[in-house]
Motif scaffolding. Structure first.
Motif, PDB file in Angstrom:
ATOM      1  N   ARG A 259       0.829  -1.204   0.000  1.00 38.08           N
ATOM      2  CA  ARG A 259       0.000   0.000   0.000  1.00 38.08           C
ATOM      3  C   ARG A 259       0.867   1.258   0.000  1.00 38.08           C
ATOM      4  N   LEU A 260       1.917   1.250   0.796  1.00 43.92           N
ATOM      5  CA  LEU A 260       2.825   2.390   0.816  1.00 43.92           C
ATOM      6  C   LEU A 260       3.445   2.620  -0.561  1.00 43.92           C
ATOM      7  N   ALA A 261       3.845   1.543  -1.223  1.00 44.98           N
ATOM      8  CA  ALA A 261       4.457   1.648  -2.552  1.00 44.98           C
ATOM      9  C   ALA A 261       3.472   2.213  -3.569  1.00 44.98           C
ATOM     10  N   LEU A 262       2.236   1.713  -3.552  1.00 42.92           N
ATOM     11  CA  LEU A 262       1.219   2.196  -4.484  1.00 42.92           C
ATOM     12  C   LEU A 262       0.894   3.662  -4.231  1.00 42.92           C
ATOM     13  N   TYR A 263       0.820   4.017  -2.963  1.00 36.25           N
ATOM     14  CA  TYR A 263       0.519   5.405  -2.591  1.00 36.25           C
ATOM     15  C   TYR A 263       1.637   6.331  -3.061  1.00 36.25           C
ATOM     16  N   LEU A 283       4.453   9.266   2.699  1.00 37.12           N
ATOM     17  CA  LEU A 283       5.560   9.518   1.787  1.00 37.12           C
ATOM     18  C   LEU A 283       6.890   9.498   2.530  1.00 37.12           C
ATOM     19  N   ALA A 284       6.893  10.122   3.698  1.00 35.13           N
ATOM     20  CA  ALA A 284       8.118  10.173   4.493  1.00 35.13           C
ATOM     21  C   ALA A 284       8.554   8.772   4.919  1.00 35.13           C
ATOM     22  N   LYS A 285       7.588   7.916   5.245  1.00 31.34           N
ATOM     23  CA  LYS A 285       7.897   6.542   5.640  1.00 31.34           C
ATOM     24  C   LYS A 285       8.574   5.792   4.489  1.00 31.34           C
ATOM     25  N   VAL A 286       8.079   5.967   3.286  1.00 35.21           N
ATOM     26  CA  VAL A 286       8.661   5.303   2.118  1.00 35.21           C
ATOM     27  C   VAL A 286      10.101   5.775   1.899  1.00 35.21           C
ATOM     28  N   VAL A 287      10.297   7.083   1.951  1.00 32.15           N
ATOM     29  CA  VAL A 287      11.625   7.633   1.702  1.00 32.15           C
ATOM     30  C   VAL A 287      12.623   7.181   2.766  1.00 32.15           C
TER      31      VAL A 287
END
Length: 376
Positions: A259-263, A283-287
């Protein structure tokens, strides 16, 4: 269970089919049918928020499902509109609110908000105003004939090429938007239209002549394709957003990382700097994950966080599909290392629903606490 990378790839490899599967879900079908059958009947903010089923659909479509209870807050945002840069919605750090208000722009469009199309009603209104300002009687039969012809035929234009090739409709539209002096330079107009307005660096947005951006916004073939001359952001575009939100939620129920990747993949083209990353928890979590940075960094000074990220990311890469794909591969691999797919996934609400005070000053919080449903 399939790992994070494979799950993400299975969804994005044929995104259209993935969305079709979401659309085929019985509950999604029922809610979408209800929404499309009724949204065009809504003529005011009060009617909109009073129909809980419609309102919740719209809120979910814009990623605001967890704020559906805060109707007084949303009424205040809708009443302020987005035409004024200092409006309530525009001043919020979380830009989802301004996007929501743009989709349901009762402040600017009134009763036509849920059926308004800039290429149709908007252009006819501008053409009529220009004619009246030039001294033409608003009841002039020739003016009426021009307006009726345009209204009856503009919806048939399905591409930039068709639009520009139709001399009568194109001339009408150009005159309506104050571009009569540019009628002889179709190549320039095509360049403007093909660039769209979603990219701040598009030709229309970079032009010092604001008429171009306004014209492209009305005939936004880049964003809406064949539906440009018939679409309304409160109708099919909202449904498309609802499907994407549902797809991401369904994926997240199995794997938080997917879900994080798709978002992130959906929002990446809008990211211009580190601060736009840090303004969004997900977004910050993904980065942080992709860069191997600890979650504890989130408590550090924001300027320090921004510098750390800026030193390691070229944000222009997020405009390049190939570079973005590499970044997503890195994220899903790093996520899998830290979060084995066989483990129970954690609750996502903290990532995908900003707390109500997020991006809102303490004074606005006090206002929110005192709000009543009528917005007073």
């Amino acid at each position: 269970m399939i790992n994070t990378y494979m799950s993400y790839q299975l969804i994005t490899r044929d995104l259209a089919k993935s969305l079709d599967r979401v659309e085929a879900q019985p509950m999604v079908q029922r809610e979408t049918e209800y929404y499309l059958a009724n949204i065009g009947k809504v003529k005011s903010i009060e009617e909109f928020v009073a129909d809980d089923r419609l309102f919740r659909y719209a809120m979910k479509a814009h990623g605001l499902e967890d704020m559906a209870y805060a109707k007084a807050f949303m009424v205040k945002a809708l009443e302020g509109g987005v035409s004024d840069q200092n409006s309530f919605a525009n001043k919020l750090t979380d830009k989802r609110y301004a996007e929501f208000v743009r989709s349901y722009n009762f402040a600017a469009l009134g009763q036509e908000a849920t059926v308004y199309n800039a290429a149709l009603q908007g252009t006819v209104a501008k053409y009529t105003l220009a004619a009246v300002q030039a001294g033409v009687d608003p009841n002039n039969p020739v003016l009426k004939e021009h307006n009726e012809f345009y209204a009856a035929n503009i919806g048939k234009m399905k591409s930039i090429e068709e639009f520009v090739a139709n001399e009568t409709l194109f001339t009408y539209a150009m005159k309506a938007h104050g571009l009569t002096d540019m009628l002889g330079d179709k190549d320039l107009i095509i360049e403007m239209l093909e660039g769209g307005i979603d990219d701040p660096d598009s030709p229309a947005n970079k032009s010092v002549d604001e008429r171009f951006a306004q014209f492209v916004a009305a005939f936004n073939f880049v964003r809406y394709g064949e539906a440009t001359t018939t679409t309304n952001p409160a109708q099919q575009p909202a449904v498309d957003k609802f499907m994407r939100q549902t797809l991401e939620e369904d994926a997240g129920a199995q794997n938080e990382g997917v879900r994080l990747a798709l978002y992130f993949e959906r929002n990446a083209p809008k990211i211009k700097d580190a601060y736009s990353v840090l303004a969004d928890t997900a977004l910050a979590k993904v980065v942080r994950t992709a860069l191997g940075l600890p979650d504890s960094l989130a408590t550090a000074d924001i300027d320090r966080q921004a510098k750390l990220i800026s030193d390691r990311i070229d944000f222009a890469d997020f405009q390049d599909p190939e570079a973005l794909a590499k970044f997503m591969t890195r994220f899903t691999a790093m996520w899998e290392v830290a979060n084995q797919s066989t483990t129970t996934q954690s609750n996502l609400s903290v990532l995908f629903s900003q707390p109500i005070e997020y991006g809102i000053s303490p004074s606005v919080m006090l206002t929110l606490q005192g709000l009543k449903l009528g917005g007073s």
